[in-house]
Motif scaffolding. Structure first.
Motif, mmCIF file in Angstrom:
data_model
loop_
_atom_site.group_PDB
_atom_site.id
_atom_site.type_symbol
_atom_site.label_atom_id
_atom_site.label_comp_id
_atom_site.label_asym_id
_atom_site.label_seq_id
_atom_site.Cartn_x
_atom_site.Cartn_y
_atom_site.Cartn_z
ATOM 1 N N PHE A 71 -13.232 49.395 14.967
ATOM 2 C CA PHE A 71 -13.525 48.708 16.229
ATOM 3 C C PHE A 71 -14.374 47.486 15.938
ATOM 4 C CE2 PHE A 71 -16.782 52.061 15.782
ATOM 5 C CZ PHE A 71 -17.932 51.296 15.799
ATOM 6 N N LYS A 72 -14.310 46.520 16.835
ATOM 7 C CA LYS A 72 -15.170 45.337 16.736
ATOM 8 C C LYS A 72 -16.228 45.469 17.823
ATOM 9 C CE LYS A 72 -12.039 42.062 14.669
ATOM 10 N NZ LYS A 72 -11.647 40.668 14.634
ATOM 11 N N ASP A 73 -17.481 45.459 17.393
ATOM 12 C CA ASP A 73 -18.579 45.631 18.331
ATOM 13 C C ASP A 73 -19.830 45.019 17.717
ATOM 14 O OD1 ASP A 73 -20.024 46.447 20.541
ATOM 15 O OD2 ASP A 73 -19.685 48.586 20.245
ATOM 16 N N LYS A 74 -20.789 44.679 18.551
ATOM 17 C CA LYS A 74 -22.024 44.045 18.091
ATOM 18 C C LYS A 74 -22.976 45.105 17.517
ATOM 19 C CE LYS A 74 -25.811 41.118 19.648
ATOM 20 N NZ LYS A 74 -26.464 40.512 20.800
ATOM 21 N N PHE A 75 -23.339 44.926 16.247
ATOM 22 C CA PHE A 75 -24.285 45.807 15.563
ATOM 23 C C PHE A 75 -25.660 45.655 16.206
ATOM 24 C CE2 PHE A 75 -27.515 46.569 12.331
ATOM 25 C CZ PHE A 75 -27.111 47.771 11.771
ATOM 26 N N ARG A 76 -26.343 46.791 16.456
ATOM 27 C CA ARG A 76 -27.686 46.746 17.021
ATOM 28 C C ARG A 76 -28.746 47.195 16.020
ATOM 29 N NH1 ARG A 76 -27.236 49.697 22.587
ATOM 30 N NH2 ARG A 76 -29.121 48.607 23.118
ATOM 31 N N ARG A 77 -28.577 48.397 15.453
ATOM 32 C CA ARG A 77 -29.575 48.916 14.524
ATOM 33 C C ARG A 77 -29.005 50.130 13.789
ATOM 34 N NH1 ARG A 77 -31.318 49.388 19.461
ATOM 35 N NH2 ARG A 77 -31.169 51.346 20.518
ATOM 36 N N TYR A 78 -29.705 50.512 12.735
ATOM 37 C CA TYR A 78 -29.349 51.730 12.016
ATOM 38 C C TYR A 78 -30.632 52.473 11.675
ATOM 39 C CZ TYR A 78 -31.011 50.773 7.294
ATOM 40 O OH TYR A 78 -31.805 50.587 6.199
#
Length: 180
Positions: A71-78
């Motif tokens: 999927f294409k999505d905006k990374f926020r945190r890990y």
């Protein structure tokens, strides 16, 4: 007990004090919703298995950003906690057991009506947050000062109105925690 118009107005006013305070507080909470997302709900949970580095130190932010889950999505945190890699995206959450590489992708979708309703509380600028907070505090002040304008005696806020105001606070909580 028979109520005339003035008494009914008074008692409804006491009841709505609680509602105004409750909804004002919910507006303030919406302005500061960084840690919770009431407009999202789980649509799909998909199991995954991926190959992770043997050494936990090799799982960096860059590594997490470069993982592909289809999927294409905006990374926020890990984060890595208790042997689990958690990656948060705007519309997805990924949780993977570091030892086994097994995990799941949780896909979120906007909740109809609630997501649109939340737009009323979402900020468009820093000044809008301050304005909304001032408005909410103003509503609380209006409710409290309005309650003090009623006459003294057995039907005053001090004698009876505070009970109806608390009932007005409890009423939406019943819908929030029990019925909804």
């Amino acid at each position: 007990m028979k109520l005339n118009n003035r008494e009914l107005h008074r008692d409804l006013g006491y009841f709505f004090i609680g509602l105004i305070i409750s909804f004002s507080i919910s507006g303030i909470l919406q302005n500061h919703r960084q840690t919770w997302h009431p407009e999202k709900y789980t649509v799909e949970v998909k199991p995954i298995t991926i190959q992770l580095p043997k050494d936990e130190k090799d799982i960096t932010e860059d590594f997490a950003k470069n993982l592909s889950f289809g999927f294409k999505d905006k990374f926020r945190r890990y984060s890595i906690k208790k042997g689990e890699l958690k990656i948060s995206y705007e519309k997805h959450d990924v949780e993977i057991d570091i030892k086994t590489g097994k995990g799941e992708v949780i896909t979120f979708k906007k909740t109809p009506f609630i997501a649109q309703m939340n737009q009323l509380h979402k900020d468009t600028s820093v000044w809008w947050i301050y304005y909304s907070d001032a408005f909410a505090v103003g509503l609380i002040a209006i409710a409290v000062t309005g309650a003090m304008m009623f006459p003294r005696g057995k039907f005053s806020f001090k004698s009876r109105g505070w009970k109806l105001a608390i009932l007005g606070i409890i009423f939406p909580l019943i819908f929030l925690f029990i019925i909804a």
